[in-house]
Motif scaffolding. Sequence first.
Motif, PDB file in Angstrom:
ATOM      1  N   VAL A  63     -10.208  50.696  94.818  1.00  0.00           N
ATOM      2  CA  VAL A  63      -9.968  50.015  93.557  1.00  0.00           C
ATOM      3  C   VAL A  63      -9.232  48.706  93.815  1.00  0.00           C
ATOM      4  O   VAL A  63      -8.257  48.670  94.571  1.00  0.00           O
ATOM      5  CB  VAL A  63      -9.109  50.915  92.627  1.00  0.00           C
ATOM      6  CG1 VAL A  63      -8.830  50.221  91.306  1.00  0.00           C
ATOM      7  CG2 VAL A  63      -9.778  52.264  92.403  1.00  0.00           C
ATOM      8  N   VAL A  64      -9.701  47.641  93.177  1.00  0.00           N
ATOM      9  CA  VAL A  64      -8.988  46.367  93.209  1.00  0.00           C
ATOM     10  C   VAL A  64      -8.007  46.388  92.040  1.00  0.00           C
ATOM     11  O   VAL A  64      -8.374  46.692  90.914  1.00  0.00           O
ATOM     12  CB  VAL A  64      -9.945  45.170  93.087  1.00  0.00           C
ATOM     13  CG1 VAL A  64      -9.161  43.862  93.117  1.00  0.00           C
ATOM     14  CG2 VAL A  64     -10.988  45.198  94.200  1.00  0.00           C
ATOM     15  N   THR A  65      -6.752  46.065  92.330  1.00  0.00           N
ATOM     16  CA  THR A  65      -5.699  46.150  91.325  1.00  0.00           C
ATOM     17  C   THR A  65      -5.269  44.769  90.832  1.00  0.00           C
ATOM     18  O   THR A  65      -5.820  43.738  91.232  1.00  0.00           O
ATOM     19  CB  THR A  65      -4.487  46.910  91.892  1.00  0.00           C
ATOM     20  OG1 THR A  65      -3.989  46.193  93.025  1.00  0.00           O
ATOM     21  CG2 THR A  65      -4.852  48.335  92.287  1.00  0.00           C
ATOM     22  N   GLU A  66      -4.262  44.784  90.009  1.00  0.00           N
ATOM     23  CA  GLU A  66      -3.747  43.596  89.332  1.00  0.00           C
ATOM     24  C   GLU A  66      -3.385  42.441  90.269  1.00  0.00           C
ATOM     25  O   GLU A  66      -3.482  41.274  89.884  1.00  0.00           O
ATOM     26  CB  GLU A  66      -2.515  44.020  88.539  1.00  0.00           C
ATOM     27  CG  GLU A  66      -1.904  42.975  87.687  1.00  0.00           C
ATOM     28  CD  GLU A  66      -0.813  43.550  86.814  1.00  0.00           C
ATOM     29  OE1 GLU A  66      -0.784  43.189  85.634  1.00  0.00           O
ATOM     30  OE2 GLU A  66      -0.001  44.354  87.306  1.00  0.00           O
ATOM     31  N   ALA A  67      -2.986  42.738  91.485  1.00  0.00           N
ATOM     32  CA  ALA A  67      -2.572  41.680  92.415  1.00  0.00           C
ATOM     33  C   ALA A  67      -3.675  40.661  92.676  1.00  0.00           C
ATOM     34  O   ALA A  67      -3.401  39.520  93.045  1.00  0.00           O
ATOM     35  CB  ALA A  67      -2.099  42.290  93.732  1.00  0.00           C
ATOM     36  N   ALA A  74       2.020  53.240  91.031  1.00  0.00           N
ATOM     37  CA  ALA A  74       2.335  53.525  89.626  1.00  0.00           C
ATOM     38  C   ALA A  74       1.980  52.320  88.773  1.00  0.00           C
ATOM     39  O   ALA A  74       2.209  51.171  89.163  1.00  0.00           O
ATOM     40  CB  ALA A  74       3.819  53.862  89.486  1.00  0.00           C
ATOM     41  N   GLY A  75       1.405  52.580  87.634  1.00  0.00           N
ATOM     42  CA  GLY A  75       1.059  51.520  86.708  1.00  0.00           C
ATOM     43  C   GLY A  75      -0.278  50.857  86.965  1.00  0.00           C
ATOM     44  O   GLY A  75      -0.677  49.957  86.226  1.00  0.00           O
ATOM     45  N   GLN A  76      -0.987  51.268  87.997  1.00  0.00           N
ATOM     46  CA  GLN A  76      -2.262  50.632  88.337  1.00  0.00           C
ATOM     47  C   GLN A  76      -3.467  51.544  88.091  1.00  0.00           C
ATOM     48  O   GLN A  76      -4.597  51.175  88.377  1.00  0.00           O
ATOM     49  CB  GLN A  76      -2.245  50.177  89.799  1.00  0.00           C
ATOM     50  CG  GLN A  76      -1.181  49.152  90.117  1.00  0.00           C
ATOM     51  CD  GLN A  76      -1.404  47.833  89.398  1.00  0.00           C
ATOM     52  OE1 GLN A  76      -2.427  47.166  89.575  1.00  0.00           O
ATOM     53  NE2 GLN A  76      -0.455  47.444  88.564  1.00  0.00           N
ATOM     54  N   GLN A  77      -3.257  52.725  87.547  1.00  0.00           N
ATOM     55  CA  GLN A  77      -4.338  53.685  87.345  1.00  0.00           C
ATOM     56  C   GLN A  77      -5.424  53.169  86.399  1.00  0.00           C
ATOM     57  O   GLN A  77      -6.594  53.527  86.523  1.00  0.00           O
ATOM     58  CB  GLN A  77      -3.796  55.030  86.830  1.00  0.00           C
ATOM     59  CG  GLN A  77      -3.053  55.819  87.875  1.00  0.00           C
ATOM     60  CD  GLN A  77      -1.637  55.288  88.136  1.00  0.00           C
ATOM     61  OE1 GLN A  77      -1.070  54.550  87.347  1.00  0.00           O
ATOM     62  NE2 GLN A  77      -1.070  55.666  89.274  1.00  0.00           N
ATOM     63  N   ALA A  78      -5.071  52.321  85.456  1.00  0.00           N
ATOM     64  CA  ALA A  78      -6.054  51.783  84.516  1.00  0.00           C
ATOM     65  C   ALA A  78      -7.121  50.947  85.223  1.00  0.00           C
ATOM     66  O   ALA A  78      -8.209  50.739  84.686  1.00  0.00           O
ATOM     67  CB  ALA A  78      -5.365  50.942  83.448  1.00  0.00           C
TER      68      ALA A  78
END
Length: 107
Positions: free
Chosen positions: A4-8, A63-67
């Motif tokens: 998964v690519v996250t917010e960063a 944490a906080g990146q599951q969406a």
Amino acid sequence: MTHVVTEACIRCRYTDCVDVCPVDCFHAGPNMLVIDPDECIDCAVCIPECPVNAIYAEDDLPAGQQAFVALNAELATVFPVITKAVPPLPDADAWKDVTDKLPMLER
């Protein structure tokens, strides 16, 4: 499991990961990459290539990146496939350490 690519990645969009991917699972949006969970083969070669540490195995998401699991799946159906690295966004270095960038995601 998928990666998964996250917010960063938002507002950076470095594409070092694309060159090492053995399948075409990356999709490029205006200011973020995403991974198609149906194409990802869980090889993990993309993880160390990301200069902003934006890619994680689904089971290892911070944490906080599951969406971002659902967001990657959704946007992979909209954003076009990218198969070769391209330059990062012009101001990527200014954004690489910024957090809480989800409101800046361009669809």
